[in-house]
Design an enzyme around this catalytic site. Structure first.
Site, short mmCIF file in Angstrom:
data_model
loop_
_atom_site.label_atom_id
_atom_site.label_comp_id
_atom_site.label_asym_id
_atom_site.label_seq_id
_atom_site.Cartn_x
_atom_site.Cartn_y
_atom_site.Cartn_z
N PHE A 185 0.81 -1.23 0.00
CA PHE A 185 0.00 0.00 0.00
C PHE A 185 0.84 1.28 0.00
O PHE A 185 0.33 2.36 -0.31
CB PHE A 185 -0.94 0.02 1.23
CG PHE A 185 -0.24 0.36 2.53
CD1 PHE A 185 0.05 1.69 2.84
CD2 PHE A 185 0.13 -0.62 3.43
CE1 PHE A 185 0.70 2.02 4.02
CE2 PHE A 185 0.79 -0.30 4.60
CZ PHE A 185 1.08 1.03 4.90
N GLU B 221 -5.00 -3.86 -2.12
CA GLU B 221 -6.45 -3.59 -2.05
C GLU B 221 -6.74 -2.31 -1.26
O GLU B 221 -7.84 -1.76 -1.32
CB GLU B 221 -7.20 -4.79 -1.44
CG GLU B 221 -6.81 -5.19 -0.03
CD GLU B 221 -5.60 -6.13 0.03
OE1 GLU B 221 -4.66 -5.97 -0.78
OE2 GLU B 221 -5.59 -6.99 0.93
N CYS C 280 9.85 1.62 3.22
CA CYS C 280 10.73 0.51 3.59
C CYS C 280 12.17 1.01 3.74
O CYS C 280 13.03 0.28 4.20
CB CYS C 280 10.66 -0.60 2.56
SG CYS C 280 11.23 -0.06 0.96
N GLU D 146 9.54 -3.85 12.85
CA GLU D 146 9.20 -2.78 11.90
C GLU D 146 7.93 -2.10 12.43
O GLU D 146 6.89 -2.73 12.58
CB GLU D 146 8.93 -3.37 10.51
CG GLU D 146 8.60 -2.30 9.49
CD GLU D 146 8.43 -2.86 8.07
OE1 GLU D 146 7.86 -3.94 7.91
OE2 GLU D 146 8.87 -2.16 7.14
P1 NAD Z 1 1.50 -6.72 2.98
O1 NAD Z 1 2.54 -7.77 3.02
O2 NAD Z 1 0.43 -6.76 4.00
O3 NAD Z 1 0.74 -6.74 1.55
C1 NAD Z 1 1.45 -6.77 0.34
C2 NAD Z 1 0.61 -7.51 -0.69
O4 NAD Z 1 0.40 -8.84 -0.24
C3 NAD Z 1 -0.75 -6.88 -0.92
O5 NAD Z 1 -1.00 -6.82 -2.29
C4 NAD Z 1 -1.70 -7.83 -0.20
O6 NAD Z 1 -2.95 -7.94 -0.83
C5 NAD Z 1 -0.99 -9.16 -0.25
N1 NAD Z 1 -1.26 -10.01 0.91
C6 NAD Z 1 -1.59 -9.62 2.17
N2 NAD Z 1 -1.75 -10.70 2.97
C7 NAD Z 1 -1.52 -11.80 2.20
C8 NAD Z 1 -1.52 -13.20 2.46
N3 NAD Z 1 -1.80 -13.70 3.66
N4 NAD Z 1 -1.21 -14.04 1.45
C9 NAD Z 1 -0.92 -13.55 0.22
N5 NAD Z 1 -0.91 -12.24 -0.07
C10 NAD Z 1 -1.21 -11.36 0.90
O7 NAD Z 1 2.25 -5.32 2.99
P2 NAD Z 1 1.63 -3.85 3.12
O8 NAD Z 1 1.14 -3.66 4.50
O9 NAD Z 1 0.72 -3.57 1.99
O10 NAD Z 1 2.94 -2.95 2.88
C11 NAD Z 1 3.85 -2.62 3.88
C12 NAD Z 1 5.03 -3.56 3.92
O11 NAD Z 1 5.68 -3.58 2.66
C13 NAD Z 1 6.09 -3.13 4.93
O12 NAD Z 1 6.57 -4.27 5.61
C14 NAD Z 1 7.19 -2.52 4.06
O13 NAD Z 1 8.48 -2.54 4.61
C15 NAD Z 1 7.09 -3.40 2.86
N6 NAD Z 1 7.70 -2.78 1.70
C16 NAD Z 1 8.93 -3.23 1.31
C17 NAD Z 1 9.57 -2.65 0.24
C18 NAD Z 1 10.93 -3.13 -0.18
O14 NAD Z 1 11.42 -2.65 -1.16
N7 NAD Z 1 11.56 -4.05 0.52
C19 NAD Z 1 8.97 -1.58 -0.45
C20 NAD Z 1 7.70 -1.15 -0.04
C21 NAD Z 1 7.08 -1.76 1.05
#
Ligand code: NAD
Length: 485
Positions: free
Chosen positions: A150, A177, A282, A376
């Site tokens: 997100f 989403e 991140c 985090e």
């Molecule tokens: P998230 O892991 O909750 O969601 C990411 C994606 O995974 C979404 O599209 C979501 O629909 C899907 N998802 C969620 N739960 C799932 C499940 N149980 N099984 C399969 N898919 C699932 O992450 P978020 O809260 O949207 O974003 C924040 C996180 O992303 C933070 O931890 C941040 O550090 C990380 N992030 C990392 C980078 C990087 O380059 N390393 C860059 C941006 C964000």
């Protein structure tokens, strides 16, 4: 509801998902209901894969110089629509307008890089024997998928879209989403730029679609960006289905501040790094390791933090659950004996009572074993851990399981080099609070911040989005020359 319900985008048209399950899309800025997003099924994904498979032969056969023409036009359209894209980004994600402008500018830079790909994928050719040459070509994989988080509604999708498609693949993206609106505009701009139908598709949804992507036999590569917990699930599931996968996870970035650091510049960088995008980056500084006597710098960091005002130069965090989670971390640290120097709990913005704001928070005397030091937080919070030596600071940094970024603030070049060599992170900053490498350098962390080989952007992404074809050609078949001679 401010916008129409969101639909999927398959074969160049917006279509309803097969079921009627959906979620609300709420603006973190003020709680406005923006839209609804469908929770699609594997049947919807199947339709998108079929459309992408049908588009692949014609798209992949175009010379790359022809394919990148779409991205010259797409870059121009991003520039033309910058203001509108930035407003939408801010509305659905909660970041400030200025931060959203910076996000779209980054999309433009990412697209600019993709337009340079013809210069980078020329392959190699060598006469390996008399009249015999070997040559390599980068060949697209087929249908590929990209799943995003997100926190960057436009930038993270654009980490993958221009490169993967310019390299000849057809793509399905699964936006978060929580922020699905920006991707809809990206689809419209790609179409306006001349991208043929079926080359780019969007399937909205939650975990069900992510799992279906990992399992679908028609998808050949999966890129994922999100939390470490889900990155591990996705990496395991996609690779167990014999797909290539690059899964970027969460982070806990350490900033080491040495006594000789320039106080003003350091304080400004620390405050900006921990609070930019409301700490939901991140690459945000989350833990500051204070080496020796740096009280004068900590004082200035607090001064800078107090200038950061929710609703003015600080955006909202993504939702109510996130605000509560961040505030709980702060309270827990306080209970465990840490000292809250600047307290962002209970932030309110007049006229935006339903917005989800957390003010900048500086916590001092944090111990390495406290949860604020280890986990985090993903909010505008910096935890200061005091140490006496650089080696102690490095031990703390090295012990954290993540490895996205680490920074050092010092005027001593030798010391900076010492830390660059020893910090266990993929991206290092020297007097830089958010050390994101700019194109053509690639983006990617280490350890539990990334699973898979290579990085997601820059030159490194070429290896991920293509496979190598090696040809050995004898141009003088009549000659009695053994090809090894
Ligand atoms: P998230 O892991 O909750 O969601 C990411 C994606 O995974 C979404 O599209 C979501 O629909 C899907 N998802 C969620 N739960 C799932 C499940 N149980 N099984 C399969 N898919 C699932 O992450 P978020 O809260 O949207 O974003 C924040 C996180 O992303 C933070 O931890 C941040 O550090 C990380 N992030 C990392 C980078 C990087 O380059 N390393 C860059 C941006 C964000």
């Amino acid at each position: 509801m401010k916008y129409q319900p969101i639909q999927n985008y398959i074969n160049g048209v917006f279509v309803n998902a097969s079921g009627d399950q959906h979620m609300e899309v709420i603006s973190p800025l003020d709680g406005t209901l923006l839209s609804t997003v469908p929770l699609s099924s594997s049947k919807d994904l199947d339709n998108a894969v079929k459309a992408a498979e049908a588009a692949f032969p014609a798209w992949s056969k175009k010379p790359i110089k022809e394919r990148v023409q779409v991205f010259f036009r797409y870059k121009y359209l991003l520039e033309q629509n910058l203001k509108e894209l930035a407003e939408l980004c801010s509305e659905e994600n909660g970041k400030t307008y200025g931060e959203s402008v910076a996000e779209i500018e980054k999309c433009i830079e990412l697209t600019e890089f993709a337009t340079s790909l013809p210069q980078l994928v020329t392959g190699e050719v060598l006469e390996v024997s008399r009249g015999v040459e070997c040559r390599t070509e980068h060949v697209p994989l087929g249908v590929v998928a990209s799943i995003s988080p997100f926190n960057f509604p436009s930038m993270v999708p654009n980490w993958t879209i221009p490169n993967a498609i310019a390299l000849g693949n057809c793509m399905i993206i699964k936006p978060s989403e929580k922020v699905p609106l920006s991707s809809i505009r990206l689809a419209q701009l790609l179409k306006e730029a001349g991208l043929p139908d079926g080359v780019f598709n969007i399937i909205n949804g939650d975990a069900t679609i992510v799992e279906a992507i990992c399992d679908h036999p028609g998808i050949h590569a999966v890129s994922f960006v999100g939390s470490t917990k889900i990155a591990k699930l996705v990496y395991r599931r996609a690779t167990s289905n014999y797909k290539r996968c690059l899964a970027l996870g969460g982070a806990k970035n350490h900033l080491m501040v040495l006594p000789d650091a320039k106080p003003e510049m350091t304080a400004q960088n620390v405050a900006a790094s921990m609070s930019g995008c409301a700490g939901q980056r991140c690459m945000a500084a989350s833990a500051m390791v204070a080496v020796g006597q740096v009280d004068h710098i900590i004082e200035k960091i607090c001064e800078e933090a107090r200038k950061i005002v929710p609703g003015e130069n600080l955006g909202a965090v993504i939702n109510k659950e996130s605000k509560e989670r961040i505030e709980q971390y702060i309270s827990q640290a306080e209970q465990q004996g840490a000292k809250i120097l600047v307290d962002g709990r209970n932030a309110k913005v007049a006229g935006k009572e339903n917005g989800t704001y957390v003010g900048p928070t500086v916590i001092d005397y944090v111990k390495p074993e406290m949860s604020v030091a280890k986990e985090e937080i993903f909010g505008p919070v910096i935890s200061i851990i005091r140490t006496n030596t650089v080696d102690e600071a490095l031990t703390i940094e090295n012990a954290n399981p993540y490895g996205n970024a680490a920074s050092v603030f010092t005027q001593n070049g030798g010391m900076a080099r010492y830390i660059i060599e020893r910090a266990s992170a993929g991206m290092i900053g020297v007097n830089v609070g958010v050390p994101v490498p700019r194109e053509p350098f690639s983006f990617g962390g280490w350890n539990e911040s990334k699973f898979g080989v290579g990085d997601i952007t820059g030159k490194s992404s070429i290896e991920f989005w293509t496979k190598l074809k090696k040809s050995t050609i004898k141009w003088n078949p009549e000659a009695g020359v053994n090809w090894m001679s």
